[in-house]
Design a protein around this motif. Structure first.
Motif: not given
Length: 266
Positions: A1, A12-15, A18-19
């Motif tokens: 994280m 923060v944006n995750y793929d 990961n979300w």
């Protein structure tokens, strides 16, 4: 994280994968993340979804853990950010979404209780939860509690009783009144006139102007021009707080056009 403890001024944006992993971890044991971290995830996932940068399903997936959430900080972010998704939904789905949001927080009623006690943070959290309960229309027991409290407050000239703090007083005035009752409006107007505190008068102004019957709306509009009733500096604020009303057209606009010269001098 990333952005641990939400100390950075960025999102923060995750793929997608990961979300999903973050959502799964929150459901398994959300306390591995601090309250600030959980609040940061809620802020980012809903903000990104509402801006079209993330699939809204991922935001909904992450939100499912909230049936376990008991800390006020993440809940503050839920209430400030989750409602933006309403703009993406049809009328029928909006109701389902609102019901879903309340389902996530129904457990908080038992947590915060119905007594106005505790620290300032506990009192604020309780106020927030009870507001949401009554806005949702899902907890008639809570609404009835403040209808009864308003009936008790009406027996006093300034709407105050020993042992009733400002938070519960405001809840009673906001949700315990009958918004079509001339008697309730008259009482609130009397309290507004007598209150010596500007913050109290501002709050009462928001309640008084929320009545939506035709006669009371007309009275509120006319009062906005009367300097003996509404201070000149409050006139436009008073009219703005009245909202559009129940008609197809906004009666405030016609009123402003008709009385523009008077309002412009203030």
């Amino acid at each position: 994280m990333a952005n641990i403890n939400a100390t950075g001024f960025f999102m923060v944006n995750y793929d997608e994968e990961n979300w999903k992993k973050l959502a799964l971890q929150l459901r398994k044991d959300h306390k591995v993340f601090s309250p600030n971290d959980r609040a940061g995830l809620i802020h980012d996932v809903f903000t990104l979804a509402c801006q079209g940068l993330l699939d809204p399903v991922l935001a909904l997936n992450l939100s499912t853990y909230l049936v376990q959430e008991r800390h006020p900080v993440p809940w503050a972010l839920v209430r400030s950010k989750s409602k933006c998704l309403l703009g993406l939904l049809s009328k029928a789905h909006k109701l389902l979404y609102k019901n879903y949001l309340w389902h996530l927080q129904d457990h908080l009623i038992d947590l915060v209780g119905m007594e106005d006690t505790g620290t300032d943070l506990e009192r604020f959290f309780r106020y927030d939860v009870l507001c949401e309960a009554m806005r949702s229309g899902q907890r008639k027991d809570v609404s009835e509690r403040f209808i009864q409290l308003f009936s008790q407050l009406k027996k006093t000239p300034l709407g105050s009783l020993p042992g009733v703090g400002p938070n519960f007083r405001y809840l009673a005035f906001s949700f315990g009144v009958n918004k079509s009752s001339e008697e309730d409006w008259d009482y609130l107007w009397s309290v507004y006139q007598q209150s010596p505190f500007d913050t109290d008068r501002k709050f009462l102004m928001s309640v008084i102007t929320s009545f939506n019957t035709k006669n009371i709306r007309l009275r509120n509009l006319l009062f906005s021009l009367d300097e003996n009733r509404v201070r000149p500096q409050d006139s436009l604020f008073w009219i703005e707080m009245m909202g559009k009303g129940l008609g197809k057209t906004d009666d405030r606009w016609d009123f402003i056009l008709k009385h523009w010269k008077t309002l412009a001098r203030r």
